[in-house]
Design an enzyme around this catalytic site. Structure first.
Site, PDB file in Angstrom:
ATOM      1  N   HIS A 132       0.846  -1.192   0.000  1.00 20.79           N
ATOM      2  CA  HIS A 132       0.000   0.000   0.000  1.00 20.79           C
ATOM      3  C   HIS A 132       0.880   1.239   0.000  1.00 20.79           C
ATOM      4  CE1 HIS A 132       0.730  -1.248   4.198  1.00 20.79           C
ATOM      5  NE2 HIS A 132       0.921   0.050   4.407  1.00 20.79           N
ATOM      6  N   ASP A 158       6.795  -5.373   3.983  1.00 22.25           N
ATOM      7  CA  ASP A 158       5.625  -5.171   4.829  1.00 22.25           C
ATOM      8  C   ASP A 158       4.380  -5.817   4.213  1.00 22.25           C
ATOM      9  OD1 ASP A 158       4.599  -3.731   7.233  1.00 22.25           O
ATOM     10  OD2 ASP A 158       3.385  -2.662   5.751  1.00 22.25           O
ATOM     11  N   GLU A 192       7.082  -9.954   6.005  1.00 20.61           N
ATOM     12  CA  GLU A 192       6.283  -9.797   7.223  1.00 20.61           C
ATOM     13  C   GLU A 192       5.038 -10.671   7.075  1.00 20.61           C
ATOM     14  OE1 GLU A 192       3.594  -6.781   9.912  1.00 20.61           O
ATOM     15  OE2 GLU A 192       3.754  -6.547   7.748  1.00 20.61           O
ATOM     16  N   ASP A 227       5.196  -3.522  16.432  1.00 24.31           N
ATOM     17  CA  ASP A 227       3.763  -3.775  16.233  1.00 24.31           C
ATOM     18  C   ASP A 227       3.084  -4.457  17.417  1.00 24.31           C
ATOM     19  OD1 ASP A 227       3.283  -2.661  13.712  1.00 24.31           O
ATOM     20  OD2 ASP A 227       4.100  -4.413  12.681  1.00 24.31           O
TER      21      ASP A 227
END
Length: 583
Positions: free
Chosen positions: A244, A325, A354, A421
């Site tokens: 994204h 990611d 990830e 995270d």
């Protein structure tokens, strides 16, 4: 015999080669069910019929709560291999191949399991340097502004007509100024969360993939950092956010302005025009965050742009790899292209996905070398931090995870106890530094690549995002906890071969886990008490570690232990670990 539990699959973690003369074959069976398991293998192109076979005994390599996993490692002597299994239980002998059970091997070798051709090109090739690395994860905004200092203040920079912001004032120069600290700790690889120009302080909503975020510095600063790292023997891994982008990314800006007429409409997944944000955007995003529109990597133009991004930072700045990611939401074909493009420029660049759960479909040797091993982290937290697992359950969970991937990939799993995270381990452990030390010891002696999240070695805590991404504590760089990390990392350096190839769980009960790492009689024994009570144990030392009995001294405390024959006699304090090396 529990036939329903028997399982094998070719070209998987059950069947792989690591070299032309080294094949690893595994078979699953019900736990404790078989009396013996043999593999029978031969030349698939043998002109004789029936073919000549070599019969070798398989040994149990891993055991979890349900299954035993048998393993054989051998030189097949041929490039085209076929094989079947001979299983024994009581007076019963059966032969297993073609996913079925037979009273005798069929003469038709085409029914057997096969390695059609043992090709070097199809083996999983992971950079050797990474398998030996200790990684330090840096959240750039929170780490350092200069040597031993973090400003801890918001920053706002106007660049190219846009305002970029950070919360704590960390910079690339600040990281560079503190490389001696990382060297002293024993780190030889840093992984930085995103450093590219982005809308938010976390930098996971990229505005410009070809520019450094002005809050962190310039391209010159980054080049200086990479060069300084390499001179000190430290590799550099960047965070690539290709699933994204941010709301101000040029292609998404054009999409918002021109709707269906935008030449970039196929770069995104838009259900209807015009694109609208809100709690439920009418376009795909990271989760449902409308400020992170999802990129369509299946579109050739989007893929070409992102491949240029990936290769640019390797070619121009000599970075050593990418952590990718939300990798499991990007198509496999893009990652195959990405790997080829990166490796064409730098053959030993590492690629880490990830992926929080089972990453097998991404770790077959054609996409990533590694994944962030959150499943291991969950097991460590459940066993050590909060006591939800007994030592036995922990051992079984670990064995299951060790069986998940091919050996070269397993050796490269990026292991962690926390990250940017999730809550800090120290908070999940109720502030117990004893439990943190247990977790760190396990992390640094386990198969795979350990990752230290910045500040864990200084006792940083935090349950919530703003807390666990807090500024680095530079008040006591040479703290007792720092010294513990330092010594554990040094141990790992001394026993790299033993940890990589000789990790074995020896025993586990309700409270105590015992495992060892050994390679050519060099290694160590670890006994961990996961309970909050004193434990007394007599530990049988494996013959390969007989040298331990000659000088049974704990690596960290220098306490000497007594022995009786091949037994090591231990009193274990609550939430403690004993490590006895062969040194």
């Amino acid at each position: 015999m529990n036939r329903s539990a028997v399982f094998h699959r070719t070209y998987s973690e059950y069947s792989f080669a690591t070299a032309p003369d080294r094949v690893v074959i595994r078979l699953r069976a019900a736990r404790g069910d078989l009396d013996a398991c043999h593999i029978c293998y031969g030349d698939r192109m043998d002109p004789n019929s029936p073919i000549a076979v070599t019969r070798e005994q398989m040994a149990v390599r891993f055991t979890d709560s349900l299954f035993d996993y048998y393993e054989a490692i051998f030189d097949p002597k041929v490039t085209r291999l076929c094989y079947y299994f001979e299983l024994k239980k009581g007076g019963e002998t059966t032969f297993y191949y073609n996913d079925g059970f037979f009273s005798a091997p069929d003469e038709n070798r085409q029914l057997y399991y096969n390695f059609h051709y043992i090709r070097i090109e199809d083996m999983a090739h992971v950079p050797d340097w990474f398998k030996s690395a200790v990684v330090y994860q840096i959240y750039p905004d929170s780490f350092a502004s200069s040597q031993g200092y973090i400003a801890g203040q918001e920053k706002h920079v106007v660049y190219d007509g846009k305002v970029f912001s950070s919360r704590h004032g960390g910079t690339l120069r600040g990281i560079c100024d503190n490389l001696p600290y990382l060297n002293e700790l024993g780190i030889d690889c840093i992984y930085m969360t995103p450093i590219f120009a982005a809308n938010s302080w976390h930098k996971y909503d990229t505005v410009d993939y070809f520019e450094i975020d002005p809050c962190f510095g310039t391209k010159e600063d980054f080049r200086m950092l990479v060069d300084a790292c390499h001179k000190k023997g430290i590799r550099v891994i960047l965070d690539g956010v290709f699933n994204h982008c941010g709301p101000d990314f040029f292609a998404f800006q054009d999409l918002r302005e021109n709707g269906a007429a935008s030449p970039y409409k196929d770069w995104f997944y838009v259900q209807e025009f015009p694109p609208k944000g809100g709690p439920r955007p009418n376009y795909e995003c990271f989760a449902y965050v409308d400020s992170m529109p999802k990129l369509n990597t299946g579109n050739p133009e989007t893929a070409r742009y992102l491949l240029e991004v990936g290769t640019y930072w390797v070619q121009e700045f000599d970075i050593d790899g990418w952590r990718l990611d939300v990798a499991n939401e990007v198509d496999h074909d893009f990652w195959r292209q990405f790997r080829k493009a990166i490796r064409a420029i730098k053959a030993d660049a590492v690629l880490i996905g990830e992926i929080w759960d089972d990453a097998r479909s991404f770790l077959e040797g054609d996409q990533f070398d590694s994944a962030m091993n959150y499943n291991l982290m969950f097991a460590i937290v459940d066993a050590i931090a909060n006591g939800r697992l007994t030592a036995l359950q922990f051992a079984q969970r670990i064995s299951y995870l060790l069986m998940r991937y091919q050996e070269p990939i397993q050796a490269a799993q990026m292991n962690l106890i926390d990250s940017h995270d999730i809550p800090r381990f120290l908070s999940q452990a109720g502030g117990s530094r004893d439990k943190l030390k247990q977790a760190v010891l396990f992390l640094l002696t386990h198969t795979g690549v350990p990752m230290v999240f910045y500040g864990d070695e200084q006792g940083l805590s935090g349950w919530h995002e703003s807390e666990y991404r807090r500024p680095m504590d530079w008040s006591d760089p040479a703290s007792d906890l720092f010294a513990f990390y330092q010594k554990a990392i040094r141990l790992r350096r001394n026993y790299t071969a033993a940890i990589r190839s000789g990790y074995r769980i020896l025993s586990a009960d309700e409270d105590v886990l015992t495992y060892c790492c050994v390679h050519h009689s060099e290694g160590f024994l670890v006994v961990m008490n996961l309970s909050d009570r004193h434990q007394y144990r007599s530990i049988l030392v494996p013959q390969a570690l007989n040298r331990v009995l000659q000088s049974p001294v704990d690596y960290f405390t220098s306490e000497r232990y007594s022995t009786e024959g091949s037994m090591l006699m231990l009193e274990l304090a609550p939430n403690s670990a004993v490590l006895v090396p062969t040194l």
